[in-house]
Design a protein around this motif. Sequence first.
Motif, PDB file in Angstrom:
ATOM      1  N   GLY A  81       0.796  -1.220   0.000  1.00 33.99           N
ATOM      2  CA  GLY A  81       0.000   0.000   0.000  1.00 33.99           C
ATOM      3  C   GLY A  81       0.823   1.262   0.000  1.00 33.99           C
ATOM      4  N   ALA A  82       2.087   1.161   0.428  1.00 38.26           N
ATOM      5  CA  ALA A  82       2.941   2.350   0.502  1.00 38.26           C
ATOM      6  C   ALA A  82       3.178   2.964  -0.867  1.00 38.26           C
ATOM      7  CB  ALA A  82       4.274   1.999   1.160  1.00 38.26           C
ATOM      8  N   ASP A  83       3.177   2.144  -1.920  1.00 40.36           N
ATOM      9  CA  ASP A  83       3.394   2.691  -3.265  1.00 40.36           C
ATOM     10  C   ASP A  83       2.339   2.177  -4.253  1.00 40.36           C
ATOM     11  OD1 ASP A  83       4.158   0.091  -3.498  1.00 40.36           O
ATOM     12  OD2 ASP A  83       6.249   0.506  -3.993  1.00 40.36           O
ATOM     13  N   LEU A  84       1.137   1.948  -3.756  1.00 33.01           N
ATOM     14  CA  LEU A  84       0.066   1.395  -4.583  1.00 33.01           C
ATOM     15  C   LEU A  84      -0.603   2.478  -5.422  1.00 33.01           C
ATOM     16  CD1 LEU A  84      -1.380  -1.308  -5.088  1.00 33.01           C
ATOM     17  CD2 LEU A  84      -3.028  -0.658  -3.326  1.00 33.01           C
ATOM     18  N   THR A  85      -0.956   2.115  -6.656  1.00 32.10           N
ATOM     19  CA  THR A  85      -1.764   2.981  -7.517  1.00 32.10           C
ATOM     20  C   THR A  85      -3.007   2.215  -7.922  1.00 32.10           C
ATOM     21  OG1 THR A  85      -0.751   2.213  -9.582  1.00 32.10           O
ATOM     22  CG2 THR A  85       0.330   4.070  -8.434  1.00 32.10           C
ATOM     23  N   GLN A  86      -4.014   2.939  -8.352  1.00 31.00           N
ATOM     24  CA  GLN A  86      -5.258   2.286  -8.763  1.00 31.00           C
ATOM     25  C   GLN A  86      -5.021   1.346  -9.940  1.00 31.00           C
ATOM     26  OE1 GLN A  86      -8.582   4.576 -10.560  1.00 31.00           O
ATOM     27  NE2 GLN A  86      -9.791   3.872  -8.806  1.00 31.00           N
TER      28      GLN A  86
ATOM     29  N   PHE B 203      -1.972  -1.713   3.919  1.00 30.23           N
ATOM     30  CA  PHE B 203      -3.130  -1.122   3.241  1.00 30.23           C
ATOM     31  C   PHE B 203      -3.906  -0.135   4.103  1.00 30.23           C
ATOM     32  CE2 PHE B 203      -4.814  -4.708   5.553  1.00 30.23           C
ATOM     33  CZ  PHE B 203      -6.023  -4.257   6.037  1.00 30.23           C
ATOM     34  N   VAL B 204      -3.665  -0.143   5.414  1.00 30.28           N
ATOM     35  CA  VAL B 204      -4.472   0.682   6.314  1.00 30.28           C
ATOM     36  C   VAL B 204      -4.335   2.165   5.982  1.00 30.28           C
ATOM     37  CG1 VAL B 204      -4.854   1.359   8.720  1.00 30.28           C
ATOM     38  CG2 VAL B 204      -4.400  -1.038   8.150  1.00 30.28           C
ATOM     39  N   GLU B 205      -3.109   2.597   5.676  1.00 33.54           N
ATOM     40  CA  GLU B 205      -2.880   4.008   5.377  1.00 33.54           C
ATOM     41  C   GLU B 205      -3.514   4.440   4.056  1.00 33.54           C
ATOM     42  OE1 GLU B 205      -1.531   6.308   7.329  1.00 33.54           O
ATOM     43  OE2 GLU B 205      -1.374   4.778   8.896  1.00 33.54           O
ATOM     44  N   THR B 206      -3.891   3.480   3.215  1.00 34.75           N
ATOM     45  CA  THR B 206      -4.447   3.814   1.901  1.00 34.75           C
ATOM     46  C   THR B 206      -5.966   3.854   1.889  1.00 34.75           C
ATOM     47  OG1 THR B 206      -4.611   1.533   1.070  1.00 34.75           O
ATOM     48  CG2 THR B 206      -2.470   2.626   0.873  1.00 34.75           C
ATOM     49  N   LEU B 207      -6.595   3.661   3.035  1.00 31.91           N
ATOM     50  CA  LEU B 207      -8.055   3.539   3.050  1.00 31.91           C
ATOM     51  C   LEU B 207      -8.763   4.776   2.497  1.00 31.91           C
ATOM     52  CD1 LEU B 207      -8.977   1.634   6.328  1.00 31.91           C
ATOM     53  CD2 LEU B 207      -8.768   0.791   4.006  1.00 31.91           C
ATOM     54  N   LYS B 208      -8.235   5.961   2.785  1.00 27.99           N
ATOM     55  CA  LYS B 208      -8.882   7.178   2.282  1.00 27.99           C
ATOM     56  C   LYS B 208      -8.894   7.205   0.761  1.00 27.99           C
ATOM     57  CE  LYS B 208      -7.821  10.123   6.277  1.00 27.99           C
ATOM     58  NZ  LYS B 208      -7.105  11.359   6.746  1.00 27.99           N
ATOM     59  N   THR B 209      -7.862   6.625   0.176  1.00 30.61           N
ATOM     60  CA  THR B 209      -7.745   6.634  -1.280  1.00 30.61           C
ATOM     61  C   THR B 209      -8.448   5.458  -1.935  1.00 30.61           C
ATOM     62  OG1 THR B 209      -5.587   7.716  -1.075  1.00 30.61           O
ATOM     63  CG2 THR B 209      -6.108   6.709  -3.205  1.00 30.61           C
ATOM     64  N   PHE B 210      -8.324   4.282  -1.312  1.00 32.31           N
ATOM     65  CA  PHE B 210      -8.738   3.066  -2.000  1.00 32.31           C
ATOM     66  C   PHE B 210      -9.894   2.315  -1.341  1.00 32.31           C
ATOM     67  CE2 PHE B 210      -4.204   3.372  -3.310  1.00 32.31           C
ATOM     68  CZ  PHE B 210      -4.408   3.465  -4.680  1.00 32.31           C
ATOM     69  N   GLN B 211     -10.481   2.807  -0.264  1.00 38.86           N
ATOM     70  CA  GLN B 211     -11.482   2.007   0.425  1.00 38.86           C
ATOM     71  C   GLN B 211     -12.640   1.619  -0.499  1.00 38.86           C
ATOM     72  OE1 GLN B 211     -12.998   1.715   4.773  1.00 38.86           O
ATOM     73  NE2 GLN B 211     -13.999   3.529   3.944  1.00 38.86           N
TER      74      GLN B 211
END
Length: 333
Positions: free
Chosen positions: A51-56, A80-88
């Motif tokens: 998730g640290a460097d994940l893109t859609q 993935f927790v830090e990406t929830l705002k972007t990818f939830q």
Amino acid sequence: MLNWNALLDKPFGPYLFYGEEQLSMDRVIEQVKTSFVDGTYEEFNLILLDGADLTQDRLFSAVERLPVFASKKVVLIKNFVETLKTFQDDYLTFFDTPHQDTLIIFLDYDNELNKSTKLYKMFKDKGRAWHFAPLKPQELRRFLENKLAAHSVTFTPSDISYLAQKTGYGSRNRDVRLYELDNELNKLIGASDGYLSRENIDQLYSTSADTNIFNFLDALALKKSRAVYKELANLHDLGEPLGRIFYMVARQYKHLLQYKIRSGRISDKQLMDELGVKAFEFKKIKTYGDRYTLNALQTIYQELLDYDHTVKTRSVVEGPLFEALIMSILQKS
């Protein structure tokens, strides 16, 4: 209780693995690999996303592409927790249209996922949230017995009970995890000569690295340089892996930073629950946290992340790099 058959019945769509015991989690992941991924094509059918460097684009490409020469592929998503705002919302779509040929496992190694999020509630409602909790006393005994039996070490039930008590696992005053316990058992097995004896148990725990590592962490938080380097030398003499020492340092300063950010906004009981620590450890966190400014803790934690990234992505000699990291921490206040 985890139900492996439930995953075998529905080996597709998203699952959540979370909790305190990373060793238990990693062992189930190995079962998943063995059951669903042909080693010949693992490069194509076992996909690890960070998730640290994940893109859609990377996310959907990994999930939607077909398995290669297989009926199944496995996608593991960590951090993935830090990406929830972007990818939830993207994550939630996996429940709506599960790909029958894709098993997606979200790995929450630090048990950070807020249980009030839509994502967690969806996992829970669908029966796809697997909690890897600390072992209960009977489970701990079985863990010890299985480990020793696998290495042809004979034992008596009373000696297993004695060993379980000496490990400190489940104690209010210690935060022992299975990876640490497994490492200690390896040392015990090496000295057992095929038979578990109380003499060997006592010898292991009288010279255990545990005391040294907690002394080291205390000295580091209190900025006692001489004691820090003394305990670090002791840990080296005991053969304690540098990776575990770093893990414990990172864990301590992560807790201190979380405490500094949240203290005064919620009660100590709520904060203790958020950190996932017992009263004994929380008392130390409060004491040490008050010795640092928020800015200092943020800087230290970033340095820890930078160190972790460096040793995982570059060919470096870890010893001098780790000593430089410790020296830098000692200079922060």
